[in-house]
Design a protein around this motif. Structure first.
Motif, PDB file in Angstrom:
ATOM      1  N   PRO A  74       0.827  -1.261  -0.060  1.00  0.00           N
ATOM      2  CA  PRO A  74      -0.015   0.078   0.013  1.00  0.00           C
ATOM      3  C   PRO A  74       0.903   1.259   0.069  1.00  0.00           C
ATOM      4  O   PRO A  74       0.247   2.412  -0.017  1.00  0.00           O
ATOM      5  CB  PRO A  74      -0.941  -0.011   1.461  1.00  0.00           C
ATOM      6  N   VAL A  75       2.257   1.112   0.013  1.00  0.00           N
ATOM      7  CA  VAL A  75       3.027   2.485   0.143  1.00  0.00           C
ATOM      8  C   VAL A  75       3.595   2.716  -1.373  1.00  0.00           C
ATOM      9  O   VAL A  75       3.999   1.997  -1.790  1.00  0.00           O
ATOM     10  CB  VAL A  75       4.282   1.774   1.007  1.00  0.00           C
ATOM     11  N   PRO A  76       3.447   4.018  -1.480  1.00  0.00           N
ATOM     12  CA  PRO A  76       4.069   4.554  -2.682  1.00  0.00           C
ATOM     13  C   PRO A  76       5.549   4.483  -2.789  1.00  0.00           C
ATOM     14  O   PRO A  76       6.267   4.495  -1.594  1.00  0.00           O
ATOM     15  CB  PRO A  76       3.617   6.207  -2.616  1.00  0.00           C
ATOM     16  N   ALA A  77       6.308   4.055  -3.858  1.00  0.00           N
ATOM     17  CA  ALA A  77       7.529   3.731  -3.959  1.00  0.00           C
ATOM     18  C   ALA A  77       8.020   4.134  -5.409  1.00  0.00           C
ATOM     19  O   ALA A  77       6.987   4.893  -6.173  1.00  0.00           O
ATOM     20  CB  ALA A  77       7.936   2.476  -3.646  1.00  0.00           C
ATOM     21  N   LEU A  78       9.120   4.014  -5.738  1.00  0.00           N
ATOM     22  CA  LEU A  78       9.894   4.525  -7.087  1.00  0.00           C
ATOM     23  C   LEU A  78      10.319   3.314  -7.854  1.00  0.00           C
ATOM     24  O   LEU A  78      10.886   2.187  -7.101  1.00  0.00           O
ATOM     25  CB  LEU A  78      10.905   5.519  -6.749  1.00  0.00           C
ATOM     26  N   GLY A 135      11.644  -8.175   1.850  1.00  0.00           N
ATOM     27  CA  GLY A 135      10.093  -8.407   1.841  1.00  0.00           C
ATOM     28  C   GLY A 135       9.572  -7.772   0.604  1.00  0.00           C
ATOM     29  O   GLY A 135       7.944  -7.567   0.655  1.00  0.00           O
ATOM     30  N   VAL A 136      10.099  -7.497  -0.283  1.00  0.00           N
ATOM     31  CA  VAL A 136       9.535  -6.742  -1.422  1.00  0.00           C
ATOM     32  C   VAL A 136       9.481  -8.010  -2.589  1.00  0.00           C
ATOM     33  O   VAL A 136      10.469  -8.540  -3.003  1.00  0.00           O
ATOM     34  CB  VAL A 136      10.175  -5.654  -1.995  1.00  0.00           C
ATOM     35  N   ARG A 158       6.241  -0.875   6.478  1.00  0.00           N
ATOM     36  CA  ARG A 158       4.905  -1.234   5.796  1.00  0.00           C
ATOM     37  C   ARG A 158       5.143  -1.229   4.406  1.00  0.00           C
ATOM     38  O   ARG A 158       4.335  -1.865   3.807  1.00  0.00           O
ATOM     39  CB  ARG A 158       3.902  -0.050   5.999  1.00  0.00           C
ATOM     40  N   ALA A 159       6.462  -0.911   4.026  1.00  0.00           N
ATOM     41  CA  ALA A 159       6.640  -1.131   2.442  1.00  0.00           C
ATOM     42  C   ALA A 159       7.110  -2.525   2.378  1.00  0.00           C
ATOM     43  O   ALA A 159       8.314  -2.886   2.029  1.00  0.00           O
ATOM     44  CB  ALA A 159       7.907  -0.065   2.197  1.00  0.00           C
TER      45      ALA A 159
END
Length: 172
Positions: A74-78, A135-136, A158-159
């Motif tokens: 749910p976290v914005p990332a790049l 964890g991605v 949370r990411a």
């Protein structure tokens, strides 16, 4: 060499840099990265403040890098890429300078992480690690250790979860 933000007048030069950087013998037509960059520029995930060029002392644009909006769980990332350097300037520090600039800018903008698909031996020197270790989850499990992330100062636990690139990446 000067690293600076992309300007509207740079678009044609960036296209030429990307095409030259990813052109391969036997390739029929332009590299997929050239079209991807054009699609990203038209996408809502385009972040103008994270598109940088390397300008040679002659004024010629010799490299380019961009990060676009993605998300992890749910976290914005790049999502980083493409990173392009014209062949005559490769292995001269242009790519490294672009990487340091875009990562520094992303960190200053309080982004939590940057993800990319690339060679671990190259990107490891910039602090990238296999994404699964953080964890991605890669969009494609077959990418294995080539899908990497670099955690930034604003990283939050949370990411975690599945990573999603800007929509044009899904059409590759």
């Amino acid at each position: 060499m000067l690293i600076r933000r992309e300007r509207p007048a740079d678009i044609d030069a960036i296209r030429a840099v990307t095409t030259a950087a990813f052109n391969r013998p036997g390739l029929d037509g332009e590299p997929v990265e050239t079209g991807l960059l054009e699609e990203l520029r038209a996408d809502p995930g385009w972040l103008p403040g994270l598109s940088f060029v390397a300008q040679a002392d002659t004024g010629e644009v010799v490299g380019h890098v961009v990060c676009t909006r993605g998300q992890v769980g749910p976290v914005p990332a790049l999502g980083l890429g493409p990173l392009s350097v014209v062949p005559g300037h490769q292995r001269a520090g242009v790519g490294s300078a672009l990487m340091h600039a875009v990562l520094g800018a992303a960190d200053a903008l309080d982004e939590p992480l940057v993800a990319l698909l690339g060679e671990p031996a190259y990107y490891g020197r910039f602090g990238f690690r296999p994404a699964r270790e953080e964890g991605v989850i890669a969009p494609d499990p077959a990418w294995g250790d080539y899908f990497q992330v670099r955690l930034l100062t604003a990283h939050t636990p949370r990411a975690r979860g599945a990573f999603g690139y800007a929509e044009p990446f899904t059409r590759l």
